[in-house]
Design a protein around this motif. Structure first.
Motif, mmCIF file in Angstrom:
data_model
loop_
_atom_site.group_PDB
_atom_site.id
_atom_site.type_symbol
_atom_site.label_atom_id
_atom_site.label_comp_id
_atom_site.label_asym_id
_atom_site.label_seq_id
_atom_site.Cartn_x
_atom_site.Cartn_y
_atom_site.Cartn_z
ATOM 1 N N GLU A 1 -16.828 -40.277 -21.988
ATOM 2 C CA GLU A 1 -17.437 -39.607 -20.969
ATOM 3 C C GLU A 1 -17.246 -40.243 -19.518
ATOM 4 O OE1 GLU A 1 -21.241 -37.350 -22.642
ATOM 5 O OE2 GLU A 1 -21.802 -39.029 -21.374
ATOM 6 N N GLU A 2 -17.074 -39.603 -18.618
ATOM 7 C CA GLU A 2 -16.958 -40.017 -17.352
ATOM 8 C C GLU A 2 -18.002 -39.379 -16.541
ATOM 9 O OE1 GLU A 2 -13.118 -39.215 -15.470
ATOM 10 O OE2 GLU A 2 -12.262 -40.752 -16.465
ATOM 11 N N ARG A 3 -18.729 -39.827 -15.628
ATOM 12 C CA ARG A 3 -20.064 -39.402 -14.960
ATOM 13 C C ARG A 3 -20.089 -39.185 -13.442
ATOM 14 N NH1 ARG A 3 -23.858 -37.605 -17.960
ATOM 15 N NH2 ARG A 3 -23.809 -38.009 -19.979
ATOM 16 N N ARG A 4 -20.470 -38.365 -12.805
ATOM 17 C CA ARG A 4 -20.557 -38.151 -11.427
ATOM 18 C C ARG A 4 -22.220 -37.863 -11.246
ATOM 19 N NH1 ARG A 4 -15.421 -35.000 -9.539
ATOM 20 N NH2 ARG A 4 -15.981 -35.338 -7.260
ATOM 21 N N PRO A 5 -22.702 -38.099 -10.177
ATOM 22 C CA PRO A 5 -24.238 -37.660 -9.762
ATOM 23 C C PRO A 5 -24.163 -36.206 -9.605
ATOM 24 C CG PRO A 5 -23.434 -39.149 -7.922
ATOM 25 C CD PRO A 5 -22.215 -38.980 -8.931
ATOM 26 N N TRP A 6 -25.501 -35.577 -9.925
ATOM 27 C CA TRP A 6 -25.662 -34.232 -10.054
ATOM 28 C C TRP A 6 -25.414 -33.724 -8.598
ATOM 29 C CZ3 TRP A 6 -29.333 -31.719 -7.313
ATOM 30 C CH2 TRP A 6 -30.391 -32.524 -6.773
ATOM 31 N N ASN A 7 -25.639 -34.305 -7.638
ATOM 32 C CA ASN A 7 -25.496 -33.776 -6.286
ATOM 33 C C ASN A 7 -24.479 -34.408 -5.334
ATOM 34 O OD1 ASN A 7 -26.572 -36.516 -6.084
ATOM 35 N ND2 ASN A 7 -28.217 -35.993 -4.610
ATOM 36 N N ASP A 8 -23.221 -34.914 -6.209
ATOM 37 C CA ASP A 8 -22.038 -35.412 -5.767
ATOM 38 C C ASP A 8 -21.496 -34.340 -4.563
ATOM 39 O OD1 ASP A 8 -19.402 -36.176 -5.256
ATOM 40 O OD2 ASP A 8 -19.201 -36.775 -7.174
ATOM 41 N N SER A 9 -21.304 -34.902 -3.309
ATOM 42 C CA SER A 9 -21.059 -34.275 -2.260
ATOM 43 C C SER A 9 -19.471 -33.785 -2.090
ATOM 44 C CB SER A 9 -21.277 -34.970 -1.104
ATOM 45 O OG SER A 9 -20.713 -36.030 -0.848
ATOM 46 N N LEU A 10 -18.743 -34.665 -3.252
ATOM 47 C CA LEU A 10 -17.395 -34.055 -3.362
ATOM 48 C C LEU A 10 -16.890 -32.874 -4.358
ATOM 49 C CD1 LEU A 10 -16.037 -37.906 -3.866
ATOM 50 C CD2 LEU A 10 -16.107 -36.390 -1.461
ATOM 51 N N ILE A 11 -17.964 -32.296 -4.782
ATOM 52 C CA ILE A 11 -17.692 -31.163 -5.555
ATOM 53 C C ILE A 11 -18.279 -30.016 -4.554
ATOM 54 C CG2 ILE A 11 -18.532 -29.856 -7.745
ATOM 55 C CD1 ILE A 11 -18.851 -32.184 -9.057
#
Length: 172
Positions: free
Chosen positions: A145-155
């Motif tokens: 697993e790689e993770r990012r925040p649920w509110n990642d501004s890059l998505i």
């Protein structure tokens, strides 16, 4: 009984298979996974089954798998938004997002290839209960697993050209 239909989405490998129910006065019976559903499972078969319970409004995002894992979600109770995002600039679908609403009202299995960033949100006013299958066993000492925040501004949401908003009203 197999009248189920598989639907493909813009992101390669993201699919939904509608699950047929055989209903009578006792309730219903449904086949939710068969190894002859080659168009959905291919040659890989399920290695692990998991159960997830989510309170209304719960967001579980973003994560992806780098070792070929595929997730197959079936929402048994409540409703859930399942989202996949492609950040691979070489893919031909870079920046695309697929949103699928799955619920107890219409049984379906949602296939998300793990190389896409993906996540879920329990929607509606009751908890969700989701059974999900994976083709790779979870390795406790070396999680895939790689993770990012649920509110990642890059998505970026291609519809709004702004950061993806899990809480954006559906009608806007």
């Amino acid at each position: 009984m197999d009248g189920g239909k598989t639907v493909n989405f813009e992101l390669n490998g993201v699919q939904v298979r509608h699950i047929d129910k055989s209903t009578d006065e006792r309730g219903y019976f449904a086949e939710v996974a068969r190894n002859d559903w080659i168009e959905l499972f291919g040659e890989m078969w399920i290695s692990q089954a998991n159960l997830s319970y989510g309170y209304p409004g719960t967001i579980r995002a973003w994560h992806r798998h780098t070792k070929g894992q595929i997730d197959y979600f079936i929402v048994l109770r409540g409703a859930m938004k399942i989202v996949a995002y492609d950040d691979n600039k070489e893919s031909g679908t870079y920046g695309k997002i697929v949103e699928i609403i799955a619920s107890e009202e219409k049984l379906q299995i949602v296939k998300i290839p793990g190389h896409y960033w993906h996540g879920t949100k329990t929607i509606g006013n009751k908890p969700s209960l989701t059974m999900y299958f994976v083709n790779n066993l979870y390795e406790y000492n070396n999680p895939d697993e790689e993770r990012r925040p649920w509110n990642d501004s890059l998505i970026i949401d291609p519809k709004t050209k702004e950061a993806y908003d899990w809480n954006r009203p559906a009608h806007k």
